[in-house]
Design an enzyme around this catalytic site. Sequence first.
Site, PDB file in Angstrom:
ATOM      1  NE  ARG A 108      -3.844   0.554   1.950  1.00 34.99           N
ATOM      2  CZ  ARG A 108      -5.034   0.506   2.545  1.00 34.99           C
ATOM      3  NH1 ARG A 108      -5.229   1.113   3.696  1.00 34.99           N
ATOM      4  NH2 ARG A 108      -6.021  -0.174   2.003  1.00 34.99           N
ATOM      5  CG  HIS A 135      -8.456  -0.047  -2.781  1.00 35.43           C
ATOM      6  ND1 HIS A 135      -7.619  -1.114  -2.526  1.00 35.43           N
ATOM      7  CD2 HIS A 135      -9.056   0.246  -1.595  1.00 35.43           C
ATOM      8  CE1 HIS A 135      -7.717  -1.451  -1.250  1.00 35.43           C
ATOM      9  NE2 HIS A 135      -8.576  -0.637  -0.667  1.00 35.43           N
ATOM     10  CD  GLN A 138     -12.820  -2.243  -0.691  1.00 37.71           C
ATOM     11  OE1 GLN A 138     -11.989  -2.169   0.211  1.00 37.71           O
ATOM     12  NE2 GLN A 138     -13.996  -2.831  -0.512  1.00 37.71           N
ATOM     13  CG  ASP A 226     -14.138   5.661  -0.348  1.00 39.83           C
ATOM     14  OD1 ASP A 226     -14.144   5.496   0.896  1.00 39.83           O
ATOM     15  OD2 ASP A 226     -13.103   5.522  -1.036  1.00 39.83           O
ATOM     16  CB  CYS A 265     -14.026   0.514   0.352  1.00 45.37           C
ATOM     17  SG  CYS A 265     -13.432   2.180   0.703  1.00 45.37           S
ATOM     18  NE  ARG A 293      -9.980  -5.622   0.250  1.00 45.63           N
ATOM     19  CZ  ARG A 293      -9.222  -4.630   0.724  1.00 45.63           C
ATOM     20  NH1 ARG A 293      -9.803  -3.632   1.375  1.00 45.63           N
ATOM     21  NH2 ARG A 293      -7.911  -4.592   0.510  1.00 45.63           N
TER      22      ARG A 293
HETATM   23  N1   CP Z   1     -11.136  -0.743   2.582  1.00 44.74           N
HETATM   24  C1   CP Z   1      -9.841  -0.763   2.971  1.00 44.74           C
HETATM   25  O1   CP Z   1      -8.911  -0.861   2.176  1.00 44.74           O
HETATM   26  O2   CP Z   1      -9.677  -0.680   4.326  1.00 44.74           O
HETATM   27  P1   CP Z   1      -8.302  -0.458   5.092  1.00 44.74           P
HETATM   28  O3   CP Z   1      -7.807   0.921   4.732  1.00 44.74           O
HETATM   29  O4   CP Z   1      -8.657  -0.569   6.551  1.00 44.74           O
HETATM   30  O5   CP Z   1      -7.330  -1.503   4.653  1.00 44.74           O
HETATM   31  N1  NVA Z   2     -10.533   6.204  -0.837  1.00 44.06           N
HETATM   32  C1  NVA Z   2     -10.036   5.806   0.457  1.00 44.06           C
HETATM   33  C2  NVA Z   2     -10.080   4.320   0.593  1.00 44.06           C
HETATM   34  C3  NVA Z   2      -9.608   3.797   1.913  1.00 44.06           C
HETATM   35  C4  NVA Z   2      -9.639   2.301   1.984  1.00 44.06           C
HETATM   36  C5  NVA Z   2      -8.621   6.336   0.653  1.00 44.06           C
HETATM   37  O1  NVA Z   2      -7.843   6.279  -0.301  1.00 44.06           O
HETATM   38  O2  NVA Z   2      -8.301   6.812   1.753  1.00 44.06           O
END
Ligand code: CP
Ligand code: NVA
Length: 310
Positions: A108, A135, A138, A226, A265, A293
Site C-alpha cells: 500500500r 484499489h 477492494q 466512499d 469500502c 476482501r
Molecule cells: N477498505 C480498505 O482498504 O480498508 P483499510 O484501509 O482498513 O485496509
Molecule cells: N478512498 C479511500 C479508501 C480507503 C480504503 C482512501 O484512499 O483513503
Amino acid sequence: MTAEKRNFLDLSDFSGATLRAILDAGKDMKSRRRTPAAVQDRPLEGKNVVLIFEQPSLRTRMSFEVGIRDLGGSPVMVTGKEIELGEREAIKDTARVISRYFDAIMIRMLDHQKLLELAHWAEVPVINGLTKTSHPCQVMADLMTFEERQGPIKGRTVAWTGDSNNVLASWVHAAARFDFTMRIATPEELAPRPDLIAWAKKEGAKIELTRDPFEAVDGADAVITDTWVSMGDAEKERRHNLLQPYQVNAKLLKAAHRDAIFLHCLPAHRGEEVTDEIIDGPQSAVLDEAENRLHAQKGVLAWCFEAIQA
Ligand code: CP
Ligand code: NVA
C-alpha cells in the site's frame, strides 16, 4: 526479472475472463473455508509474502494476513517508515533485495508510479493494496459482494455518488471488464480524471457521468460511496462543502431500485458521506464487503502463485 511473474496491479490489466476465474476461485475457497475440503486450498504452502504499508490499514492488512495463512503461506508485515521506501535506497534495489527473501509483495503506497517501478524491478509478483490511483483488491471484493446479493453483474446498473477517488477508478476498470453500467455523480470540481473516462470509453465501458446524485442512483442495483477525504488529500473543508449534496441518506437511497444494496469500502465517516440509518440499515452490505476482501484476495493470491490457469 522473471518474464512470467504475475502482478496484480490494476483491473484494467486483465481480461474479464481472468478476473472472473479469480472471483470464482475466491468464491469456491469461501465455500470450503473451515471445512475438511479446505485442505485443497494451500497454493502458498512454504511461501513467504511481505505486506508493506506506507499508510494505515485495518481490512487490507488483516484480510491479507489471514488469507495468506489460510493458503498455507507466511505473511510478514513491515511499515513503509521502517524501510523508507524510495528514500533510503533506490526502489530498484529494494525491489530486488525483497525478491531474494520473499515469494510475493503486497504493498500500500500512495504513489502509483512508484508502485509500477517496484513491480518492474521485483522478481516476484506484486499486488496493489491501494494507491492514490486505484484499489483493485477492494473492487474484487465489491464485485463478489454484489453478485452474492444481486446475481450476475453483467447488464446491471451500479451508481457511485461522491468523490472520484481510487476506489471509483477500479470500479470504472471493472465496468469495462464485466459489462455493467456505471453511473457516476460527482461535483464538477471533483470529476473523474479525463484519461480514466477516455480509457473506459475506448474499452467500450458503459459509463454515465452526472452532477446529480439522484439521476445517478435512479433505479440502480447498487449505490456506492466512499470517504470525502482520502489518504493524501488536502483541502478537507472544501471537499466537505462540495460533497455534502452527495451523501447517501434515506432520501437518496429511496431513488434507487427498491432492492438496491449499499456498498462502502470502509472506513466510513458516519454523518458525512453516509448516514447511520443507511450504513446500519437492511440494504447495507458493508460487512459482507469487508469480509469478502479475504475471499476475493485469496483468489488473487492463488492467481499470482499460478494455481489458477487463466
Ligand atoms: N477498505 C480498505 O482498504 O480498508 P483499510 O484501509 O482498513 O485496509
Ligand atoms: N478512498 C479511500 C479508501 C480507503 C480504503 C482512501 O484512499 O483513503
